[in-house]
Design an enzyme around this catalytic site. Structure first.
Site, short mmCIF file in Angstrom:
data_model
loop_
_atom_site.label_atom_id
_atom_site.label_comp_id
_atom_site.label_asym_id
_atom_site.label_seq_id
_atom_site.Cartn_x
_atom_site.Cartn_y
_atom_site.Cartn_z
CB SER A 175 -0.98 0.00 1.17
OG SER A 175 -0.32 0.18 2.39
CG ASN A 176 3.63 2.69 2.96
OD1 ASN A 176 3.43 3.88 3.20
ND2 ASN A 176 3.45 1.73 3.85
CG MET A 181 7.88 -7.07 6.37
SD MET A 181 8.06 -5.55 7.31
CE MET A 181 7.40 -6.09 8.87
CG LEU A 191 18.11 -4.21 4.64
CD1 LEU A 191 18.04 -2.69 4.50
CD2 LEU A 191 18.03 -4.87 3.27
CG ASN A 219 12.30 1.18 6.92
OD1 ASN A 219 11.55 0.54 6.16
ND2 ASN A 219 12.31 0.95 8.23
CG HIS A 272 9.34 1.34 12.39
ND1 HIS A 272 9.42 -0.03 12.22
CD2 HIS A 272 9.05 1.55 13.69
CE1 HIS A 272 9.18 -0.62 13.38
NE2 HIS A 272 8.95 0.31 14.29
CB THR A 296 22.00 3.92 10.47
OG1 THR A 296 21.01 3.76 11.49
CG2 THR A 296 22.00 5.35 9.98
CD GLU A 352 21.03 1.80 17.35
OE1 GLU A 352 20.30 1.75 18.34
OE2 GLU A 352 21.78 2.76 17.09
CG LEU A 353 15.55 -3.14 13.44
CD1 LEU A 353 15.58 -3.55 11.98
CD2 LEU A 353 15.03 -4.28 14.31
#
Ligand code: GAR
Length: 215
Positions: free
Chosen positions: A12-13, A89, A92, A106, A108, A140, A142-143
């Protein structure tokens, strides 16, 4: 402005971004959509908008990094200005992130740094948060923790469930993601450490979600 979009599901995005290009709100195009899931509905969305799309099967690669090296090679052939994760999903590898540093974004479904990782909307409900929302950020290592480009705030009502909150947040996702891409395409974004500054954004002039201008 040339984009490659990575998806895993509904898309949808992807649809909201494709529509913004179609309506001329953003100049440029999505040159390729890549899915790591064969049956992702987003692949149909890509077809609907006439965007080339490909499924790349992770199961035929031995490691996460091998798959990501394969993807990086494929994406680089498109020479994109921006790589957009839209409900992609899969964690990376560092290699992937380093390959597109500063050009990888991204979305979120929470106000980061709150509720990172999976099921962010459920986490917000379970925590008892009174507000949640969505965040577009640079990726980056870090998630879900890279520099924030734009956030939208959504109130959490006592009667909200994971589903109703997800739906409400999604409506804002569809506005903030094209907005962020438009800003980047116009060269209006500067990164100073963790601060992302949008030149000329009308911060503080509207009562709610002040940086949302065009969507
Ligand atoms: C969206 O809610 C997006 O924010 C979320 O997955 C959904 C994808 O929907 N992404 C994450 O949770 C990433 N950590 P869509 O396929 O309809 O765009």
């Amino acid at each position: 402005m040339k984009l490659v979009v990575l998806i895993s599901g509904r898309g949808s995005n992807l649809k909201a971004i494709s529509q913004a290009f179609k309506e001329g709100k953003i100049e440029g195009k999505i040159s390729l959509v890549i899915s790591n899931k064969k049956d992702a509905h987003g692949l149909e969305v890509a077809r609907e908008y006439g965007i080339p799309s490909e499924f790349h099967d992770p199961s035929i690669f031995e490691t996460r990094e091998e798959y990501d090296r394969h993807l990086v090679e494929r994406i680089k052939k498109e020479n994109p200005d921006l790589v957009v994760l839209a409900g992609y999903m899969r964690i990376l590898s560092d290699y992937f992130i380093e390959s597109f540093e500063g050009k990888l974004i991204n979305i979120h479904p929470s106000l980061t740094p709150a509720f990172t990782g999976l099921k962010a909307q459920k986490q917000a409900i379970q925590y008892g948060a009174k507000f949640s929302g969505c965040t577009v950020h640079f990726v980056t290592k870090e998630l879900d923790a890279g520099p924030v480009i734009i956030q939208a705030v959504v109130p959490v009502r006592p009667e909200d469930t994971e589903e109703t909150l997800s739906d409400k947040i999604l409506q804002y996702e569809h506005r903030v993601y094209p907005q962020a891409i438009k800003w980047i395409s116009e060269g209006r974004i500067k990164i100073k450490g963790r601060q992302v500054i949008v030149e000329g954004a009308r911060y503080g002039t509207l009562p709610v979600n002040p940086a949302l201008e065009d969507f």
